[in-house]
Design a protein around this motif. Structure first.
Motif, PDB file in Angstrom:
ATOM      1  N   TYR A  43       0.840  -1.195   0.000  1.00 51.51           N
ATOM      2  CA  TYR A  43       0.000   0.000   0.000  1.00 51.51           C
ATOM      3  C   TYR A  43       0.879   1.250   0.000  1.00 51.51           C
ATOM      4  N   GLU A  59      -5.597  -4.725   5.819  1.00 47.50           N
ATOM      5  CA  GLU A  59      -6.758  -3.889   5.521  1.00 47.50           C
ATOM      6  C   GLU A  59      -8.067  -4.643   5.375  1.00 47.50           C
ATOM      7  N   SER A 142       1.552  -7.207   5.278  1.00 46.28           N
ATOM      8  CA  SER A 142       1.165  -6.051   4.484  1.00 46.28           C
ATOM      9  C   SER A 142       2.258  -5.012   4.691  1.00 46.28           C
ATOM     10  N   THR A 144       3.422  -0.924   3.830  1.00 46.96           N
ATOM     11  CA  THR A 144       2.918   0.391   3.439  1.00 46.96           C
ATOM     12  C   THR A 144       4.091   1.348   3.304  1.00 46.96           C
TER      13      THR A 144
END
Length: 151
Positions: A43, A59, A142, A144
């Motif tokens: 992300y 998310e 994840s 970011t």
């Protein structure tokens, strides 16, 4: 009756159908929809200088399902990663405040969101990653990348 899949990849997602003949009832069938999720998602988060940066861990995952697994937040730059905070299901979060850059600026918020306050220009380009250990051989991640903007 079982279907065993090995080396599972996202390309195996789809509908599977099992059909077999029985006597005296005839042919029987069952369908199942299989969705294989990627192990890591990327992300981009934009934030203003001196504001609070909030990054969700995964998310599309609810906080209830995350609360039963160990997780950790890391920050990386130039191939080097530093652990910021870890959370075991049974225990309070453990902060790794050895970092000069993040010392007292990080907090594990609701839903295992990472909060960084205040954002600094040195946060620009940093990659924050959340790792959830579902199984010793299965870690969902994840990451970011942060972009910091000034007025």
């Amino acid at each position: 009756w079982a279907l065993h899949l090995e080396n599972v990849t996202v390309s195996l997602s789809g509908q599977y159908k099992c059909t077999f003949a029985t006597y005296p009832y005839g042919t029987m069938a069952a369908k199942i929809q299989l969705t294989v999720k990627a192990e890591e998602r990327h992300y981009l988060k934009k934030v203003w200088l001196k504001q609070t940066l909030e990054i969700p861990c995964l998310e599309d995952t609810t906080s209830e399902s995350l609360s039963t697994y160990p997780l950790k937040w890391l920050v990386g730059e130039n191939g080097r990663k530093e652990e910021l905070v870890t959370k075991e299901p049974c225990c309070p979060a453990v902060y790794r405040n050895s970092s000069m850059l993040y010392g007292q600026r990080v907090l594990l918020g609701l839903n295992n969101t990472l909060k960084v306050f205040p954002t600094k220009i040195t946060d620009d380009g940093r990659v924050f990653s959340c790792h959830v250990l579902y199984h010793p051989e299965r870690v969902q991640k994840s990451s970011t990348t942060v972009r910091v903007f000034g007025e």
